[in-house]
Every structure is written in structure tokens, then in C-alpha cells.
Motif scaffolding. Sequence first.
Motif, PDB file in Angstrom:
ATOM      1  N   HIS A 271       0.897  -1.167   0.186  1.00  0.00           N
ATOM      2  CA  HIS A 271      -0.072   0.050   0.053  1.00  0.00           C
ATOM      3  C   HIS A 271       0.940   1.339  -0.053  1.00  0.00           C
ATOM      4  O   HIS A 271       0.573   2.200  -0.883  1.00  0.00           O
TER       5      HIS A 271
ATOM      6  N   ARG B 179       1.070   4.169  -2.879  1.00  0.00           N
ATOM      7  CA  ARG B 179       0.660   5.580  -2.384  1.00  0.00           C
ATOM      8  C   ARG B 179       2.024   6.571  -2.621  1.00  0.00           C
ATOM      9  O   ARG B 179       1.656   7.749  -3.240  1.00  0.00           O
TER      10      ARG B 179
ATOM     11  N   GLY C  59     -12.639   9.396  -7.529  1.00  0.00           N
ATOM     12  CA  GLY C  59     -12.530  10.814  -7.354  1.00  0.00           C
ATOM     13  C   GLY C  59     -13.613  11.351  -8.255  1.00  0.00           C
ATOM     14  O   GLY C  59     -13.672  12.593  -8.152  1.00  0.00           O
TER      15      GLY C  59
ATOM     16  N   THR D  49     -17.528  11.234  -6.148  1.00  0.00           N
ATOM     17  CA  THR D  49     -17.578  11.956  -4.671  1.00  0.00           C
ATOM     18  C   THR D  49     -17.371  13.342  -4.864  1.00  0.00           C
ATOM     19  O   THR D  49     -18.181  14.115  -4.073  1.00  0.00           O
TER      20      THR D  49
ATOM     21  N   SER E  63     -20.450  16.414  -3.698  1.00  0.00           N
ATOM     22  CA  SER E  63     -19.947  17.289  -2.693  1.00  0.00           C
ATOM     23  C   SER E  63     -20.404  18.594  -3.633  1.00  0.00           C
ATOM     24  O   SER E  63     -20.810  19.563  -2.847  1.00  0.00           O
TER      25      SER E  63
ATOM     26  N   ARG F 247     -11.783  -0.041   9.011  1.00  0.00           N
ATOM     27  CA  ARG F 247     -10.405  -0.667   9.270  1.00  0.00           C
ATOM     28  C   ARG F 247     -10.806  -1.882   9.948  1.00  0.00           C
ATOM     29  O   ARG F 247     -11.403  -2.235  10.802  1.00  0.00           O
TER      30      ARG F 247
ATOM     31  N   GLY G 224     -11.177  11.128   5.455  1.00  0.00           N
ATOM     32  CA  GLY G 224     -10.664  10.056   6.165  1.00  0.00           C
ATOM     33  C   GLY G 224      -9.306  10.608   7.019  1.00  0.00           C
ATOM     34  O   GLY G 224      -9.298  11.890   7.224  1.00  0.00           O
ATOM     35  N   GLY G 225      -8.349   9.572   7.262  1.00  0.00           N
ATOM     36  CA  GLY G 225      -7.155  10.099   8.004  1.00  0.00           C
ATOM     37  C   GLY G 225      -6.137   8.866   8.083  1.00  0.00           C
ATOM     38  O   GLY G 225      -6.229   7.914   7.642  1.00  0.00           O
TER      39      GLY G 225
ATOM     40  N   ARG H 224      -3.914   6.418   5.311  1.00  0.00           N
ATOM     41  CA  ARG H 224      -4.871   6.298   4.429  1.00  0.00           C
ATOM     42  C   ARG H 224      -5.661   7.435   3.955  1.00  0.00           C
ATOM     43  O   ARG H 224      -6.701   7.369   3.119  1.00  0.00           O
TER      44      ARG H 224
ATOM     45  N   CYS I 276      -7.527  10.438   2.047  1.00  0.00           N
ATOM     46  CA  CYS I 276      -7.884  10.516   0.740  1.00  0.00           C
ATOM     47  C   CYS I 276      -6.725  11.174   0.040  1.00  0.00           C
ATOM     48  O   CYS I 276      -6.143  12.318   0.078  1.00  0.00           O
TER      49      CYS I 276
HETATM   50  C1  HEM Z   1     -15.091  15.527  -2.146  1.00  0.00           C
HETATM   51  C2  HEM Z   1     -14.456  14.402  -2.920  1.00  0.00           C
HETATM   52  C3  HEM Z   1     -13.696  13.218  -2.373  1.00  0.00           C
HETATM   53  C4  HEM Z   1     -14.126  12.875  -0.849  1.00  0.00           C
HETATM   54  C5  HEM Z   1     -15.326  13.195   0.145  1.00  0.00           C
HETATM   55  C6  HEM Z   1     -13.246  11.616  -0.660  1.00  0.00           C
HETATM   56  C7  HEM Z   1     -13.352  10.811   0.588  1.00  0.00           C
HETATM   57  C8  HEM Z   1     -12.406   9.776   0.519  1.00  0.00           C
HETATM   58  C9  HEM Z   1     -12.211   8.768   1.653  1.00  0.00           C
HETATM   59  C10 HEM Z   1     -13.320   9.078   2.983  1.00  0.00           C
HETATM   60  C11 HEM Z   1     -11.367   8.072   1.560  1.00  0.00           C
HETATM   61  C12 HEM Z   1     -10.946   6.856   2.710  1.00  0.00           C
HETATM   62  C13 HEM Z   1      -9.736   7.492   3.358  1.00  0.00           C
HETATM   63  C14 HEM Z   1      -9.488   6.580   4.762  1.00  0.00           C
HETATM   64  O1  HEM Z   1      -9.865   5.385   4.529  1.00  0.00           O
HETATM   65  O2  HEM Z   1      -9.252   7.069   5.818  1.00  0.00           O
HETATM   66  C15 HEM Z   1     -10.680   8.323   0.392  1.00  0.00           C
HETATM   67  C16 HEM Z   1      -9.684   7.455  -0.139  1.00  0.00           C
HETATM   68  C17 HEM Z   1      -9.151   7.998  -1.333  1.00  0.00           C
HETATM   69  N1  HEM Z   1      -9.373   8.826  -2.420  1.00  0.00           N
HETATM   70 FE1  HEM Z   1     -10.685  10.154  -1.992  1.00  0.00          FE
HETATM   71  N2  HEM Z   1     -12.340  11.414  -2.056  1.00  0.00           N
HETATM   72  C18 HEM Z   1     -12.666  12.462  -2.820  1.00  0.00           C
HETATM   73  C19 HEM Z   1     -12.074  12.627  -3.842  1.00  0.00           C
HETATM   74  C20 HEM Z   1     -10.868  11.881  -4.501  1.00  0.00           C
HETATM   75  C21 HEM Z   1     -10.324  12.338  -5.585  1.00  0.00           C
HETATM   76  C22 HEM Z   1     -10.721  13.634  -6.665  1.00  0.00           C
HETATM   77  C23 HEM Z   1      -9.605  11.441  -5.923  1.00  0.00           C
HETATM   78  C24 HEM Z   1      -8.279  11.307  -6.836  1.00  0.00           C
HETATM   79  C25 HEM Z   1      -8.471  11.502  -8.240  1.00  0.00           C
HETATM   80  C26 HEM Z   1      -9.493  10.524  -4.888  1.00  0.00           C
HETATM   81  C27 HEM Z   1      -8.624   9.463  -4.567  1.00  0.00           C
HETATM   82  C28 HEM Z   1      -8.606   8.741  -3.468  1.00  0.00           C
HETATM   83  C29 HEM Z   1      -7.681   7.452  -3.159  1.00  0.00           C
HETATM   84  C30 HEM Z   1      -6.639   7.025  -4.245  1.00  0.00           C
HETATM   85  C31 HEM Z   1      -7.842   6.955  -2.005  1.00  0.00           C
HETATM   86  C32 HEM Z   1      -7.349   5.916  -1.367  1.00  0.00           C
HETATM   87  C33 HEM Z   1      -6.133   6.265  -0.464  1.00  0.00           C
HETATM   88  C34 HEM Z   1      -5.498   5.179   0.189  1.00  0.00           C
HETATM   89  O3  HEM Z   1      -6.083   4.231   0.573  1.00  0.00           O
HETATM   90  O4  HEM Z   1      -4.107   5.434   0.468  1.00  0.00           O
HETATM   91  N3  HEM Z   1     -10.437  10.981  -3.912  1.00  0.00           N
HETATM   92  N4  HEM Z   1     -11.268   9.183  -0.349  1.00  0.00           N
END
Ligand code: HEM
Length: 471
Positions: free
Chosen positions: A117, A121, A282, A285, A289, A338, A396-397, A400, A402
Motif C-alpha cells: 500500500h 501511495r 474521485g 465523490t 459534494s 479498518r 478520512g485520515g 489512508r 484521501c
Molecule cells: C469531495 C471529494 C472526495 C471525498 C469526500 C473523498 C473521500 C475519501 C475517503 C473518505 C477516503 C478513505 C480514507 C480513509 O480510509 O481514511 C478516500 C480515499 C481515497 N481517495 Fe478520495 N475523496 C474525494 C475525492 C477524491 C479524488 C478527486 C481522488 C483522486 C482523483 C481521490 C482518490 C482517493 C484515493 C486514491 C484514496 C485511497 C487512499 C489510500 O487508501 O491510501 N479521492 N477518499
Amino acid sequence: MASPLAEPSQDLAGRRAGQAGPGPRLPDGPHYPRIVQAWLWLKQPIWFLDHCSRAYGDVFTMRLPLGMNLVHLTDPELVKAVFGGSGDVLQAGRANAAILEPLLGPHSVLVLDGPEHLRQRKLIMPAFHGDRMRAWEATIREITRAQTARWPAGKPFALRPGMQSITLDVIMRVVFGVEEGAHRDELRRRIVTVTGIGRNPFLLLATRGRRLGPYAPWARFIRARDELRAALAGQIRERRRAADLEQRGDVLSQLLLARDDEGRAMTDDEVRDELVTLLFAGHETTATSLAWAFDLLLHHPGALSRLRAELDGGGSEYLDAVIMETLRVRPVVALVERYVRQATKIGQHEIPAGAIVCPNIFLTQRREDGYPEPAAFRPERFAGQTPPSAEWFPFGGGIRRCLGATFATFEMRIIIPEVLRAVALRPASRRPARIRRESVTFVPADGARCIVSARTSSGRAGRRPRSARPS
Ligand code: HEM
């Protein structure tokens, strides 16, 4: 809302929950049969969360079919403990994989844990660096203007599909780097097909692996997913050969150029899975929003006027506050998960192995002690302030958090003013939209319906903010 059910007696339910045996016990929670809890979680999620929070407090267990136990946490101290905890014990990848792996693929950063992971990342992160993003600003504005020009005047329409169209175009242009033409149209069609089938992952999973013929949801999904993967594989092969690869600013090109600590590049399959991940994590979501932001602004004329006045003057502090408050009161993702690999202590709570702990974004961000009148939309709360990360965590935080958080807010900072500059909108209904679950997200039940009352491309909404700087 009135309770859709009366609870069975605690005594009977306690036995049903089956907590006999050694080892830590799950925190208390509703005692309805698992199938009923699953139904409530799917169909009445807001009522169910509020009910559990009132009845059981900061920590409660939702018991779902197949022995799945979700331990919800709504106390910022406990949320902090989870985000700071060991990724070997509290595994996001394993928790995400059950639902997401068939779509995203085995190399997706979202479904991996441990060193794999972290490697993925680190390879992805530089592609979203602030300087790179600034170069995308003009493209995002242009896409937004093209979309708003298509909105009908004087007739109610749902804003969310328009926002989905904008954010999908943004992903195709700045993430995939695909220019206008037959390739882009084909890719768009394939994405829309997979997204459409994936809207009901629970129906999908119910038909998973069963021999129900070629038109069953699972079979259609696998076909559409494989076609999308093949189209992306074609793009990846072509891009590897592009003479201008090193000069390009899109994310796909950056992924192809990225090297890990040992100097290794990603394989084509890894790049493909990360592209699918960025697309599905991405696109909807951010679009949802944005739809929520407009739904709330249009139903709060005071906030809308203050925002317009600020934009007229070229400022952006209140705009940031609007975005933060939208993500607080209408988080699109209600919780993060988790998987607990071995029994662990979170605060005073012993959590048994096999449970899934869930820092609950929706409930934590609506705590009365953190946010007076928590259900009210009041961007002023955030004017000039950054909230503590355990009280505001729509992305999130921990390790992990986002990967697209900065990109998503950057997009919102551009798209909201651009829409307000192009059209005058009014709400199509008296009240803000109800929250409805769609797949794993919380969306406006009516799609955020509104009416274009005038086109204001002459610049009614004022000067552009200096720049939608990425934060
Ligand atoms: C308002 C828009 C968005 C919201 C509310 C959102 C929310 C989240 C949340 C809650 C997670 C999980 C974090 C965790 O488990 O702690 C996440 C993970 C992730 N998001 Fe977003 N996201 C948004 C937009 C995006 C965009 C625009 C992208 C990329 C183009 C993206 C890519 C990712 C990726 C790759 C992860 C996985 C991170 C990991 O597991 O290390 N997200 N997102």
C-alpha cells in the motif's frame, strides 16, 4: 423520524448476537436481527445512525449479515487513536477489498495494506502536487463553462448529473490525459456503463459468482469492467510510446514515469488499477459534494449573497468555509473502515479480531460539543479557521487519508465560482434535498434540483479569485 421498528428485548437479543466465548466482547449496539440492521443501514441510514448514537453513545456495534460487525466510533479521541494506529493491526485495504476489489483490481491502492500500500501511495502522490494542479485550472474552467452552457433555462433540472459530467471530463482530461476524439468518447461510454451497473453494489454482490445467465447484474458488470480495463490498457500502451511523455502534465504520464525506492516502475496492470481507482474514488465523490454545496447555498440565500459579494471582490476565504461546511454537514462518504486483524484496544474499548472499526464521519462531524446546532449549514464556523483533524475528516485520515483531497477541494474552488459566474440559479423546492444512500455514498435524494433563472456570462458573479491555489 419515528422508529420504523420496536426493539426486541435486550435479553433475547443479547443471546442472538452470540457474544459467548473468551476474548473481548463487541461494544453494545442495536439488538435487531442482522438482516433488519442491514436493511436499516441500506434504506434508512440517517435514522439508523441517529438512533444508534442516541441509544448507545460514542461507540456502538452494528451487526450485519455474514458475521460482519461494524464498530462505529464518534468520539474524536477514538477517531484519532484509529488514524494513528498501526496499519498492520487496523487494515483499511482488507476492509475495502470485499466490496471494491472486483471493480478496482488487486493492485489498487485502496485494497492494499502494509508495504504494498505504501509503495503505491508514494508512487501516486507526486502526480497531485500543487504545482502540477495549477496547470489544470484553465481546463477545469473551460469544462465547467461548456457544461453550464447546456443547462436549460427556466425549467427545473437536477444539478448532480451536470456535476458528474464536469468531474468525469476533468478526470479524463487531467488524470487520463485523453484529448477530444473517438478514444475519449469510447472511454466515456465504458465508464458510464460500469458506473451505472455499479450503482447498486449490493445487488451486484448478491448475484456474484452465480450462474444466472449473461444478463444478470454480475455478469454484465464483469463484461463492462473488462471492456473498460481493455480500453485503459490500450491508452497505457500508447502513452508509454508517446514522444512527449516527459513533458506531459497528466496523472497517467506521471504514473508511467514514477519510480519506487528501488527504482522500479509500475507494471501496466498496476497503472491500470490505479487509474480505475482514481476514476471511481474521485469522480462521483467530488460531483456529489458540488451538488450538495449548491443545494445548501441555494437554500441559504444569506450565505449565497455573502459568497457572491466575496467573489465580486476577488476573495476566497468564505468560499473555503462554504466547502468545509458542505463537507461537514453533508459528507459524501459517511464512514471509513479498518479491519481489526488482531484484538486491540481503542481508548478503553477492547475490540475483538475480525471486527471492522469505523471512524464515523457523519456522526462525529455532527457532534453538538464540536459544532453548536450541528445540523445547520453555517459556513461562518470555518471562516479563517482550520478544524481539528479528528473533528472534521471528510477525507478520512492517517496513512489512508484521501490521496485526492487537495485535488477535490481545488476543483470545487474553481467550479463553484465558475457556475455562479455563468448562471443565476434558484432552488426548485422549498427545502434542501433529503439525504439518500447510493451505493457507498450519501447523495441528494432529488439530485439537487434547481432552475436557471438567468444567464450571467457577462460576469455578474464578479472577478475571478486570484487563483484557486491548491491548499
Ligand atoms: C469531495 C471529494 C472526495 C471525498 C469526500 C473523498 C473521500 C475519501 C475517503 C473518505 C477516503 C478513505 C480514507 C480513509 O480510509 O481514511 C478516500 C480515499 C481515497 N481517495 Fe478520495 N475523496 C474525494 C475525492 C477524491 C479524488 C478527486 C481522488 C483522486 C482523483 C481521490 C482518490 C482517493 C484515493 C486514491 C484514496 C485511497 C487512499 C489510500 O487508501 O491510501 N479521492 N477518499
